[in-house]
Design an enzyme around this catalytic site. Sequence first.
Site, PDB file in Angstrom:
ATOM      1  N   GLU A 271       0.833  -1.169   0.290  1.00 28.92           N
ATOM      2  CA  GLU A 271      -0.025   0.081  -0.106  1.00 28.92           C
ATOM      3  C   GLU A 271       1.089   1.363  -0.137  1.00 28.92           C
ATOM      4  OE1 GLU A 271      -2.450  -0.989   3.563  1.00 28.92           O
ATOM      5  OE2 GLU A 271      -0.898  -0.313   4.510  1.00 28.92           O
ATOM      6  N   GLY A 273       2.295   4.911  -1.014  1.00 31.77           N
ATOM      7  CA  GLY A 273       1.587   6.133  -1.498  1.00 31.77           C
ATOM      8  C   GLY A 273       2.591   6.886  -2.160  1.00 31.77           C
ATOM      9  N   CYS A 340       3.818  33.681   8.800  1.00 29.19           N
ATOM     10  CA  CYS A 340       4.484  34.224   9.878  1.00 29.19           C
ATOM     11  C   CYS A 340       5.253  33.262  10.784  1.00 29.19           C
ATOM     12  CB  CYS A 340       3.793  35.062  10.680  1.00 29.19           C
ATOM     13  SG  CYS A 340       3.134  36.481   9.650  1.00 29.19           S
ATOM     14  N   GLU A 341       6.042  32.414  10.003  1.00 29.17           N
ATOM     15  CA  GLU A 341       6.761  31.259  11.074  1.00 29.17           C
ATOM     16  C   GLU A 341       8.087  30.889  10.384  1.00 29.17           C
ATOM     17  OE1 GLU A 341       5.485  29.014  13.401  1.00 29.17           O
ATOM     18  OE2 GLU A 341       3.663  29.830  13.431  1.00 29.17           O
TER      19      GLU A 341
HETATM   20  C1  LIG Z   1       0.884   6.650   5.112  1.00 29.24           C
HETATM   21  C2  LIG Z   1       0.515   4.935   4.762  1.00 29.24           C
HETATM   22  C3  LIG Z   1       0.774   4.452   3.765  1.00 29.24           C
HETATM   23  C4  LIG Z   1       1.467   4.856   2.725  1.00 29.24           C
HETATM   24  O1  LIG Z   1       3.037   5.474   3.151  1.00 29.24           O
HETATM   25  P1  LIG Z   1       3.882   5.918   2.011  1.00 29.24           P
HETATM   26  O2  LIG Z   1       5.152   6.190   2.824  1.00 29.24           O
HETATM   27  O3  LIG Z   1       3.393   7.101   1.280  1.00 29.24           O
HETATM   28  O4  LIG Z   1       4.219   4.711   0.979  1.00 29.24           O
HETATM   29  C5  LIG Z   1       0.437   2.902   3.805  1.00 29.24           C
HETATM   30  N1  LIG Z   1      -0.046   2.278   4.730  1.00 29.24           N
HETATM   31  C6  LIG Z   1      -0.405   3.097   5.797  1.00 29.24           C
HETATM   32  C7  LIG Z   1      -1.236   1.969   6.841  1.00 29.24           C
HETATM   33  C8  LIG Z   1      -0.247   4.330   6.181  1.00 29.24           C
HETATM   34  O5  LIG Z   1      -0.307   4.819   6.947  1.00 29.24           O
END
Ligand SMILES: *Cc1c(COP(=O)(O)O)cnc(C)c1O
Length: 427
Positions: A271, A273, A340-341
């Site tokens: 999974e 991202g 403003c940081e």
């Molecule tokens: C954030 C997350 C991902 C994706 O993480 P990446 O670093 O973007 O690959 C996958 N599984 C879970 C449970 C997450 O919290």
Amino acid sequence: MSQLPFPEQAAADAAEQFPTPFYLYDEAAIRANARRLHEAFAWCDFKEFFAVKATPNPHLLRILQQEGCGADCSSLAELVLCERLGITGEEIIFTSNDTPAEDYRKAMELGAIINLDDISHIDYLDRLTGLPELICFRYNPGESLGSDTAFIIGQPQEAKYGFTREQLFEGYKQARQRGVKRFGLHTMVLSNELNSQFFVETARMVFEVAAELKRELDIQLEFVNLGGGLGVPYKPDQEPVDLEHISSGIRELYQQMIVPAGLDPLRICMENGRYMTGPYGCLVTRVLHQKHTYKHYVGVDACMANLMRPGMYGAYHDITVVGKPASDSDGVCDVVGSLCENNDKFAIDRPLPEVERGDLLVIHDAGAHGHSMGFQYNGKLRSAEVLRRSDGSFKQIRRGETLDDYFATLDFSEFPAQPEVAQASSQ
Ligand SMILES: *Cc1c(COP(=O)(O)O)cnc(C)c1O
């Protein structure tokens, strides 16, 4: 320099059509990368569930869906987003934690694969909706596989996620007693990891548990999910992960551990991202001002509210000045936004070519955990997102926020149109 997913000129062309700042994603590059991942694992029943939180945009989700990806959701909004795209059932894995009842109800309604984060949630979900036929548990091994730095999501024993090993075995027993028929096993111990061997070691750990579950409890897992965490080489000296190494290493372990355990065929899921969209989206911004004090500052029209990774994690992102080669660098500067940081900086002490007001900067590798982490602090608005389609044309896939959006949650009806102070002083 990390490579841009599109020719530099594409950023300039898009900036003729859309006001800066905006995100620019490249469809062809996203597709090609998804295909590489699937080809690397063609030897097994492989499924990537794209982690929606990285880039929760329906147009990008659709592209990944067309490339064979499912969706990894962790909240009600992410579930609803998938539902509206027709991504339902076991095309979704719901990997949440500290989960609200409402979120579980939606996940159950959609028929998603439910991945429980804690043993107490077996009973919680059973009382709430009844248990599904298929259930998955998130395993927290409690110890690291590799170097300390490998676990930027935290050392497993410090991480809030998942079941202990004991709870895992107890959990499968309980779930079976309560009528669950099909089982999966999940873990996620790596984040933005570039060491390919650590993914092989994750598989070894999970395969070992899978074989023991079979031996001890006669649980026949249907799938294992190795989590996300495939890294992106943000820094110029970093090497991308070696998918071939990961795939062939896992394949060998599969033959050694899964086949003899009687678990073949076992689906292998991930999974990711960041790996799916990170390098294929950039933040395009324009130089507003320059300032020379104790340091040299380049101020741009994007800020940390558009991309918080540098401010939040000290993350590095390469920056291209459109039309000015990096080799023309003369001295270093900090590239800053207008919050403003003082941590609102996209780069610190970065060598950049000499820039002028109006120059376009492209901030690389912002396609995951970029726009989606945006916020409105200081009254800053989230930008538009633009897709560069495979034919080179541009399509706005999310409009930029307006001040009306910013004020939409406030009710001004109690307040007179004219400020009272102003009225008093004019009398
Ligand atoms: C954030 C997350 C991902 C994706 O993480 P990446 O670093 O973007 O690959 C996958 N599984 C879970 C449970 C997450 O919290």
